[in-house]
Design a protein around this motif. Structure first.
Motif, PDB file in Angstrom:
ATOM      1  N   LYS A  45       0.775  -1.054   0.054  1.00 54.70           N
ATOM      2  CA  LYS A  45       0.135   0.000   0.198  1.00 54.70           C
ATOM      3  C   LYS A  45       0.887   1.246  -0.002  1.00 54.70           C
ATOM      4  CE  LYS A  45      -3.820   2.203   2.400  1.00 54.70           C
ATOM      5  NZ  LYS A  45      -4.906   2.129   3.530  1.00 54.70           N
ATOM      6  N   GLY A  46       0.257   2.010  -1.054  1.00 57.54           N
ATOM      7  CA  GLY A  46       1.323   3.532  -1.026  1.00 57.54           C
ATOM      8  C   GLY A  46       2.404   3.433  -1.613  1.00 57.54           C
ATOM      9  N   ASP A  47       2.959   1.988  -2.198  1.00 58.88           N
ATOM     10  CA  ASP A  47       4.215   2.104  -2.988  1.00 58.88           C
ATOM     11  C   ASP A  47       3.872   1.491  -4.355  1.00 58.88           C
ATOM     12  OD1 ASP A  47       6.874   2.091  -3.529  1.00 58.88           O
ATOM     13  OD2 ASP A  47       7.552   0.754  -1.788  1.00 58.88           O
ATOM     14  N   ASP A  85       3.382   2.219 -11.344  1.00 58.04           N
ATOM     15  CA  ASP A  85       2.921   3.182 -10.136  1.00 58.04           C
ATOM     16  C   ASP A  85       1.523   3.482 -10.105  1.00 58.04           C
ATOM     17  OD1 ASP A  85       2.493   5.773  -8.919  1.00 58.04           O
ATOM     18  OD2 ASP A  85       3.706   6.916 -10.402  1.00 58.04           O
ATOM     19  N   PRO A  86       1.002   3.105  -9.070  1.00 50.14           N
ATOM     20  CA  PRO A  86      -0.602   3.300  -8.993  1.00 50.14           C
ATOM     21  C   PRO A  86      -1.405   4.577  -8.958  1.00 50.14           C
ATOM     22  CG  PRO A  86       0.297   2.527  -6.954  1.00 50.14           C
ATOM     23  CD  PRO A  86       1.391   2.440  -7.682  1.00 50.14           C
ATOM     24  N   ALA A  87      -0.373   5.433  -8.452  1.00 46.07           N
ATOM     25  CA  ALA A  87      -0.884   6.978  -8.343  1.00 46.07           C
ATOM     26  C   ALA A  87      -0.820   7.590  -9.751  1.00 46.07           C
ATOM     27  CB  ALA A  87       0.167   7.947  -7.303  1.00 46.07           C
ATOM     28  N   GLY A  88       0.315   7.545 -10.439  1.00 48.50           N
ATOM     29  CA  GLY A  88       0.376   8.231 -11.790  1.00 48.50           C
ATOM     30  C   GLY A  88      -0.347   7.399 -12.906  1.00 48.50           C
ATOM     31  N   LEU A  89      -0.379   6.024 -12.560  1.00 41.94           N
ATOM     32  CA  LEU A  89      -0.891   4.750 -13.645  1.00 41.94           C
ATOM     33  C   LEU A  89       0.293   4.849 -14.688  1.00 41.94           C
ATOM     34  CD1 LEU A  89      -4.634   5.483 -13.820  1.00 41.94           C
ATOM     35  CD2 LEU A  89      -3.606   3.576 -12.472  1.00 41.94           C
ATOM     36  N   ILE A  90       1.516   4.559 -14.285  1.00 37.67           N
ATOM     37  CA  ILE A  90       2.367   4.476 -15.208  1.00 37.67           C
ATOM     38  C   ILE A  90       2.970   3.069 -14.927  1.00 37.67           C
ATOM     39  CG2 ILE A  90       4.691   5.414 -15.954  1.00 37.67           C
ATOM     40  CD1 ILE A  90       3.703   8.287 -14.928  1.00 37.67           C
ATOM     41  N   LEU A 128      -0.934   5.000 -18.591  1.00 42.61           N
ATOM     42  CA  LEU A 128      -2.421   4.449 -19.045  1.00 42.61           C
ATOM     43  C   LEU A 128      -3.436   5.758 -19.042  1.00 42.61           C
ATOM     44  CD1 LEU A 128      -2.258   1.553 -16.251  1.00 42.61           C
ATOM     45  CD2 LEU A 128      -2.217   1.469 -18.919  1.00 42.61           C
ATOM     46  N   ARG A 129      -3.176   7.021 -18.481  1.00 43.25           N
ATOM     47  CA  ARG A 129      -4.017   7.938 -18.513  1.00 43.25           C
ATOM     48  C   ARG A 129      -3.866   8.623 -20.106  1.00 43.25           C
ATOM     49  NH1 ARG A 129      -2.857   9.262 -12.909  1.00 43.25           N
ATOM     50  NH2 ARG A 129      -4.869   8.704 -11.605  1.00 43.25           N
TER      51      ARG A 129
END
Length: 469
Positions: A45-47, A85-90, A128-129
């Motif tokens: 989580k968070g990583d 990278d779950p935040a940046g969807l990369i 992805l975005r």
């Protein structure tokens, strides 16, 4: 602690059959082989989420419906290591593909993967975005034959995928490349390739920009310290240094004023009909066009001729065309006929063929060439050829002559002695296999004060043989 790890391994999982059931394999193809798979995932989580995967096929065999493409005992390995990278969807990953065992046939191209393994590797990231793929040093090729490097990006914009890619083939020996991709696949169809020897090293760089519907490729092909030799055809080109500009556009549009500029230098050029000489040319390229912008002077037995400028259009199409011209100014005839005529022949050749057009293996010209010889004139026009790339090319010409001295023409020949003045023509002359196959011939003598009109018996017999076929 919020950390999740997953590992999956398997052997002989039936992956090929599963892919076929899901419609993931080409229709009509047959596949068989042993597979093994390993996958791993680690998330916290968070990583970033880390992932890894490896897929291996052993004794892989495949074949399409008409057997024009097939493989046997192929060893294929695919490996990927990356993170999300779950935040940046990369997604960022390293990928590698290797084929290092077995044999593959694609159309007429054959590869022994044990001798020349195929490899492909790359660092890449995908947003992805933004639907943006970034490639970093994509490297692929065949060991000891060819290596290709690609860098750049592919981006989704509206309905189109836009790409900006740079490709590079680093300097490599030409001989293995020529053998695998030209000589072996085409030598049966083009027998002259078997007697062709190439030397030197080559390199290339191309930049691709645009969309799938409208794109452009620009760059250079380079040949260093090259040679092109064929004893069968009396051809020897040595000391070749080439920087060939390339510019392809898949859709026609407004032609830009700019040009890509290159050069061709040949230290020693020795062709069957030309004396040995060097050659230096400036080259430039526009969209689907390659040109030699300045005329080229070539030494020939008896003088020099001027060729060009030259324009080659539609280079990447199925029917490229060549447009040029030829100018001959006071070239002496005697050296040209030294190996044909048994005595020295006085005279000169002048004229101009403009334009000279070559397309689809056919050659057409306008203009005429005039030879002042045997105290008269011989004029050649409508020089051309058809089927130059076929097994039996046909050469065509119209010729007319006037005020030729029979005594000069037949003196010292085995044809027989003739005296007088000759006029006439050979219309629609066609030559195949070195023999005339069609012509409309007129030979007529002209009365001239002080010139007798006599013919030997031997000449009469030879003329009768010509008339009777």
């Amino acid at each position: 602690n919020g950390k999740v790890s997953v590992a999956v391994t398997g052997e002989q999982t039936g992956l090929i059959q599963s892919a076929a059931d899901l419609g993931l394999l080409p229709i009509g193809w047959e596949f068989a082989g042993l597979d093994s798979i390993r996958m791993g995932l680690e998330a916290e989580k968070g990583d970033d989420t880390l992932f890894t995967g490896e897929l291996v096929f052993q004794d892989l065999a495949f074949q399409n419906q008409d057997s024009s493409s097939m493989g046997e005992k192929v060893s294929l390995g695919v490996k990927i290591d990356g993170k999300l990278d779950p935040a940046g969807l990369i997604i960022a990953a390293d990928t590698a593909i290797n084929l290092d065992q077995g044999e593959v046939l694609y159309d007429r191209f054959y590869f022994n993967l044990k001798e020349n393994p195929f490899f492909c590797s790359s660092k890449w990231s995908y947003n992805l975005r933004g639907r943006h793929l970034q490639l970093s040093n994509l490297r692929l090729g065949l060991e000891d034959i060819l290596t290709l490097h690609i860098n750049g990006s592919i981006l989704k914009r509206g309905p189109d995928w836009r790409f900006d890619l740079s490709s590079k083939i680093p300097r490599i020996p030409l001989k293995p490349l020529f053998s695998h991709f030209i000589l072996e696949p085409f030598k049966t169809e083009k027998p002259f390739l078997s007697g062709l020897d190439v030397e030197g090293a080559v390199a290339a760089d191309l930049k691709f920009t645009g969309t799938g519907a409208k794109w452009t490729a620009k760059g250079f092909f380079r040949w260093y310290k090259g040679a092109l030799l064929s004893a069968d055809h009396g051809m020897s080109l040595k000391g070749i240094d080439l920087s060939l500009p390339l510019w392809y556009r898949n859709r026609m549009g407004k032609n830009p004023l700019e040009r890509l500029k290159g050069v061709l230098s040949i230290r020693s050029m020795n062709l069957s009909l030309l004396p040995e000489q060097g050659l230096d040319l400036s080259l430039n390229a526009g969209p689907n066009l390659l040109a030699i912008p300045s005329p080229t002077l070539l030494k020939v037995p008896g003088g020099k001729i001027r060729v060009g400028p030259v324009a080659i259009k539609g280079l990447t199409w199925t029917s490229p065309s060549v447009n040029t011209s030829l100018t001959i100014d006071s070239v002496k005839i005697a050296p040209l006929l030294a190996g044909v005529w048994n005595r020295a022949v006085r005279g000169t050749i002048n004229g101009k063929l403009d334009p000279i057009d070559f397309i689809k293996g056919n050659l057409k010209t306008a203009g005429e060439i005039r030879a002042k010889v045997f105290d008269g004139d011989v004029i050649f026009s409508d020089l051309g050829a058809s089927g130059l790339f076929a097994g039996t090319p046909v050469f065509k010409v119209n010729a007319r002559w006037k005020n030729l001295s029979f005594s000069e023409l037949t003196a010292g020949t085995s044809f027989g002695r003739i005296e007088g003045v000759l006029n006439g023509y050979a219309k629609n002359l066609e030559i195949a296999h070195g023999q005339p196959q069609k012509f409309d011939l007129l030979l007529e003598t002209v009365e001239r004060d002080g010139t007798p009109q006599r013919i030997s018996v031997k000449a009469v017999d030879n003329i009768a043989q010509i008339g009777g076929g």
